[in-house]
Write an enzyme that holds these catalytic residues in place. Structure first.
Site, PDB file in Angstrom:
ATOM      1  N   ASN A  33       0.850  -1.188   0.000  1.00  0.00           N
ATOM      2  CA  ASN A  33       0.000   0.000   0.000  1.00  0.00           C
ATOM      3  C   ASN A  33       0.895   1.250   0.000  1.00  0.00           C
ATOM      4  O   ASN A  33       1.713   1.430   0.905  1.00  0.00           O
ATOM      5  CB  ASN A  33      -0.890  -0.034   1.260  1.00  0.00           C
ATOM      6  CG  ASN A  33      -1.833   1.137   1.333  1.00  0.00           C
ATOM      7  OD1 ASN A  33      -1.423   2.284   1.120  1.00  0.00           O
ATOM      8  ND2 ASN A  33      -3.086   0.891   1.641  1.00  0.00           N
ATOM      9  N   HIS A  36       0.911   6.196   1.792  1.00  0.00           N
ATOM     10  CA  HIS A  36       1.713   7.111   2.614  1.00  0.00           C
ATOM     11  C   HIS A  36       2.776   7.866   1.831  1.00  0.00           C
ATOM     12  O   HIS A  36       3.262   8.893   2.287  1.00  0.00           O
ATOM     13  CB  HIS A  36       2.307   6.373   3.807  1.00  0.00           C
ATOM     14  CG  HIS A  36       1.230   5.974   4.771  1.00  0.00           C
ATOM     15  ND1 HIS A  36       0.487   6.906   5.464  1.00  0.00           N
ATOM     16  CD2 HIS A  36       0.728   4.774   5.104  1.00  0.00           C
ATOM     17  CE1 HIS A  36      -0.418   6.280   6.196  1.00  0.00           C
ATOM     18  NE2 HIS A  36      -0.296   4.983   5.992  1.00  0.00           N
ATOM     19  N   HIS A  69      -5.762   3.620  -1.826  1.00  0.00           N
ATOM     20  CA  HIS A  69      -7.104   3.969  -1.350  1.00  0.00           C
ATOM     21  C   HIS A  69      -7.398   5.384  -1.829  1.00  0.00           C
ATOM     22  O   HIS A  69      -6.803   6.341  -1.340  1.00  0.00           O
ATOM     23  CB  HIS A  69      -7.117   3.881   0.186  1.00  0.00           C
ATOM     24  CG  HIS A  69      -8.466   4.135   0.795  1.00  0.00           C
ATOM     25  ND1 HIS A  69      -8.696   4.028   2.149  1.00  0.00           N
ATOM     26  CD2 HIS A  69      -9.659   4.495   0.253  1.00  0.00           C
ATOM     27  CE1 HIS A  69      -9.965   4.313   2.412  1.00  0.00           C
ATOM     28  NE2 HIS A  69     -10.564   4.606   1.276  1.00  0.00           N
ATOM     29  N   ARG A  71      -9.409   8.065  -1.300  1.00  0.00           N
ATOM     30  CA  ARG A  71     -10.392   8.478  -0.290  1.00  0.00           C
ATOM     31  C   ARG A  71     -11.283   9.581  -0.841  1.00  0.00           C
ATOM     32  O   ARG A  71     -10.879  10.347  -1.714  1.00  0.00           O
ATOM     33  CB  ARG A  71      -9.673   8.947   0.982  1.00  0.00           C
ATOM     34  CG  ARG A  71      -8.949   7.814   1.700  1.00  0.00           C
ATOM     35  CD  ARG A  71      -8.433   8.293   3.046  1.00  0.00           C
ATOM     36  NE  ARG A  71      -9.500   8.469   3.989  1.00  0.00           N
ATOM     37  CZ  ARG A  71      -9.762   7.647   5.013  1.00  0.00           C
ATOM     38  NH1 ARG A  71      -8.987   6.601   5.246  1.00  0.00           N
ATOM     39  NH2 ARG A  71     -10.763   7.878   5.824  1.00  0.00           N
ATOM     40  N   ARG A  75      -7.231  12.864   0.517  1.00  0.00           N
ATOM     41  CA  ARG A  75      -6.182  13.359   1.402  1.00  0.00           C
ATOM     42  C   ARG A  75      -4.788  12.857   0.999  1.00  0.00           C
ATOM     43  O   ARG A  75      -3.799  13.466   1.356  1.00  0.00           O
ATOM     44  CB  ARG A  75      -6.470  12.998   2.860  1.00  0.00           C
ATOM     45  CG  ARG A  75      -6.350  11.521   3.163  1.00  0.00           C
ATOM     46  CD  ARG A  75      -6.452  11.255   4.645  1.00  0.00           C
ATOM     47  NE  ARG A  75      -7.807  11.461   5.135  1.00  0.00           N
ATOM     48  CZ  ARG A  75      -8.263  10.916   6.264  1.00  0.00           C
ATOM     49  NH1 ARG A  75      -7.467  10.176   6.995  1.00  0.00           N
ATOM     50  NH2 ARG A  75      -9.502  11.106   6.652  1.00  0.00           N
ATOM     51  N   GLU A  96      -8.695   0.306  -3.286  1.00  0.00           N
ATOM     52  CA  GLU A  96      -9.524   0.364  -2.066  1.00  0.00           C
ATOM     53  C   GLU A  96     -10.504   1.507  -2.202  1.00  0.00           C
ATOM     54  O   GLU A  96     -10.108   2.618  -2.576  1.00  0.00           O
ATOM     55  CB  GLU A  96      -8.642   0.620  -0.839  1.00  0.00           C
ATOM     56  CG  GLU A  96      -7.941  -0.594  -0.333  1.00  0.00           C
ATOM     57  CD  GLU A  96      -7.174  -0.269   0.944  1.00  0.00           C
ATOM     58  OE1 GLU A  96      -7.399   0.790   1.549  1.00  0.00           O
ATOM     59  OE2 GLU A  96      -6.334  -1.079   1.314  1.00  0.00           O
ATOM     60  N   THR A 127      -8.252   3.799   8.184  1.00  0.00           N
ATOM     61  CA  THR A 127      -9.411   2.910   8.271  1.00  0.00           C
ATOM     62  C   THR A 127      -9.424   2.217   9.627  1.00  0.00           C
ATOM     63  O   THR A 127      -8.466   1.560   9.998  1.00  0.00           O
ATOM     64  CB  THR A 127      -9.343   1.856   7.141  1.00  0.00           C
ATOM     65  OG1 THR A 127      -8.982   2.523   5.938  1.00  0.00           O
ATOM     66  CG2 THR A 127     -10.670   1.158   6.963  1.00  0.00           C
ATOM     67  N   GLU A 177     -10.710  -9.487   3.043  1.00  0.00           N
ATOM     68  CA  GLU A 177      -9.453  -9.086   3.668  1.00  0.00           C
ATOM     69  C   GLU A 177      -9.751  -8.923   5.156  1.00  0.00           C
ATOM     70  O   GLU A 177     -10.559  -8.065   5.546  1.00  0.00           O
ATOM     71  CB  GLU A 177      -8.945  -7.767   3.072  1.00  0.00           C
ATOM     72  CG  GLU A 177      -7.663  -7.304   3.762  1.00  0.00           C
ATOM     73  CD  GLU A 177      -7.054  -6.054   3.141  1.00  0.00           C
ATOM     74  OE1 GLU A 177      -7.357  -5.733   1.976  1.00  0.00           O
ATOM     75  OE2 GLU A 177      -6.269  -5.390   3.852  1.00  0.00           O
ATOM     76  N   HIS A 217      -3.686  -4.424   7.807  1.00  0.00           N
ATOM     77  CA  HIS A 217      -3.842  -3.271   8.693  1.00  0.00           C
ATOM     78  C   HIS A 217      -2.980  -3.432   9.942  1.00  0.00           C
ATOM     79  O   HIS A 217      -3.186  -4.346  10.730  1.00  0.00           O
ATOM     80  CB  HIS A 217      -5.284  -3.002   9.114  1.00  0.00           C
ATOM     81  CG  HIS A 217      -5.469  -1.550   9.438  1.00  0.00           C
ATOM     82  ND1 HIS A 217      -5.735  -0.605   8.478  1.00  0.00           N
ATOM     83  CD2 HIS A 217      -5.342  -0.874  10.584  1.00  0.00           C
ATOM     84  CE1 HIS A 217      -5.792   0.578   9.021  1.00  0.00           C
ATOM     85  NE2 HIS A 217      -5.552   0.449  10.311  1.00  0.00           N
TER      86      HIS A 217
HETATM   87  N1  PXP Z   1      -5.754  -2.990   4.117  1.00  0.00           N
HETATM   88  C1  PXP Z   1      -6.713  -2.040   4.156  1.00  0.00           C
HETATM   89  C2  PXP Z   1      -8.085  -2.405   3.716  1.00  0.00           C
HETATM   90  C3  PXP Z   1      -6.405  -0.731   4.569  1.00  0.00           C
HETATM   91  O1  PXP Z   1      -7.369   0.191   4.590  1.00  0.00           O
HETATM   92  C4  PXP Z   1      -5.089  -0.423   4.943  1.00  0.00           C
HETATM   93  C5  PXP Z   1      -4.736   0.966   5.354  1.00  0.00           C
HETATM   94  O2  PXP Z   1      -4.957   1.860   4.342  1.00  0.00           O
HETATM   95  C6  PXP Z   1      -4.121  -1.434   4.863  1.00  0.00           C
HETATM   96  C7  PXP Z   1      -4.492  -2.721   4.483  1.00  0.00           C
HETATM   97  C8  PXP Z   1      -2.695  -1.191   5.198  1.00  0.00           C
HETATM   98  O3  PXP Z   1      -2.585  -0.888   6.546  1.00  0.00           O
HETATM   99  P1  PXP Z   1      -1.199  -0.375   7.093  1.00  0.00           P
HETATM  100  O4  PXP Z   1      -0.887   0.904   6.411  1.00  0.00           O
HETATM  101  O5  PXP Z   1      -1.458  -0.238   8.554  1.00  0.00           O
HETATM  102  O6  PXP Z   1      -0.190  -1.455   6.769  1.00  0.00           O
END
Ligand code: PXP
Length: 263
Positions: A33, A36, A69, A71, A75, A96, A127, A177, A217
């Site tokens: 992901n 960030h 994602h 959003r 953001r 996402e 999330t 997931e 997550h």
């Molecule tokens: N899976 C989903 C559905 C998420 O919303 C997120 C966070 O955006 C992640 C995985 C990844 O989480 P993390 O950034 O804490 O590894």
């Protein structure tokens, strides 16, 4: 590694490519992901760091797909990031998304390899929980059918709750997931074990119902191994810890180190 095969009817596509006879989890896949990276760019609303560069380096390092994602408040990831990523990636794109109409429209226009429906609240930092599948069955079903009708496979981001897993299968999801946030936040040994048991049971139930099983997550280099070892686990989506480590060691090394841990 387990190499048993299972007979399940699944549609052709990125997730379930071989209807009828699918290898059951030869390796645990990694979705990286990159939200960030965009968060850092948006801190100055400028042009760096470029999420596409991060995605391509993660691809080179062996990531199986890139997760973003988009959003509703934009953001971090922007619409143009979605377009560029779809154009340049050779690996999959996991989109996402909430069920908001303009986001659904964007998903349909983008045609990602699969979409993950997630809950979204503007005031949250990230999330915070799984989808309210039981309370929002109708809208989830509607969006799920719209996406699937356009040939986009759909994963639901859910808490490891038996009723929710059952409902996800009944709604026609391709995958779930499992939300690992509670596991990741647990501090006491018994709480960690309790969450691990819930996740293990949920994964087994989901696989028995013919769903692909992913998790994500809050996973990091210290807590990921027990989750990766859940027998039915097929893939993990990890963002924050990989991008954080990449500041110090570079993104390719950060991705490779995670792959080594989960395989
Ligand atoms: N899976 C989903 C559905 C998420 O919303 C997120 C966070 O955006 C992640 C995985 C990844 O989480 P993390 O950034 O804490 O590894």
């Amino acid at each position: 590694m387990q190499k048993s095969r299972v007979r399940i009817q699944r549609p052709l596509g990125f997730l379930g490519s071989d209807p009828g006879l699918l290898p059951l989890r030869l390796v645990v896949k990694l979705g990286v992901n990159i939200d960030h990276v965009a968060t850092l760019r948006q801190a100055r609303r400028g042009i760096e760091p470029e999420p596409v560069t991060a995605a391509l380096l993660a691809e080179l390092a062996g990531a199986d797909w890139i997760t973003i994602h988009l959003r509703e408040d934009r953001r971090h990831i922007q619409d143009r990031d979605v377009d560029r990523l779809k154009e340049v990636l050779q690996i999959g794109l996991d989109f996402e998304m909430s069920v908001a109409p303009d986001i659904v429209k964007k998903a349909l226009a983008t045609r990602p390899h699969f979409a993950t429906l997630v809950p979204e609240r503007r005031e949250e930092i990230t999330t915070e929980g799984g989808l309210d599948v039981l309370g929002q069955k109708e809208i989830i079903k509607e969006v799920l059918e719209t996406l699937k009708g356009a040939g986009i496979e759909v994963s639901l981001f859910v808490d490891p709750d038996p009723e929710v897993i059952q409902a996800s299968a009944e709604l026609g999801a391709d995958a779930v997931e499992l939300h690992t946030g509670t596991y990741a936040n647990a501090l006491k040994k018994e709480d960690i074990q309790k969450e691990l048991t819930r996740l293990t049971n949920a994964a087994r139930q989901a696989a028995q119902l013919g769903l692909h099983v992913f998790a994500g997550h809050g996973l990091n280099y210290r807590n990921v191994i027990p989750i990766a070892r859940i027998p039915e686990m097929e893939a993990l989506n990890i963002g924050h810890s990989i991008i954080s480590r990449s500041i110090f060691v570079g993104i390719e090394r950060a991705v490779r180190e995670m792959i080594q841990l989960i395989r």
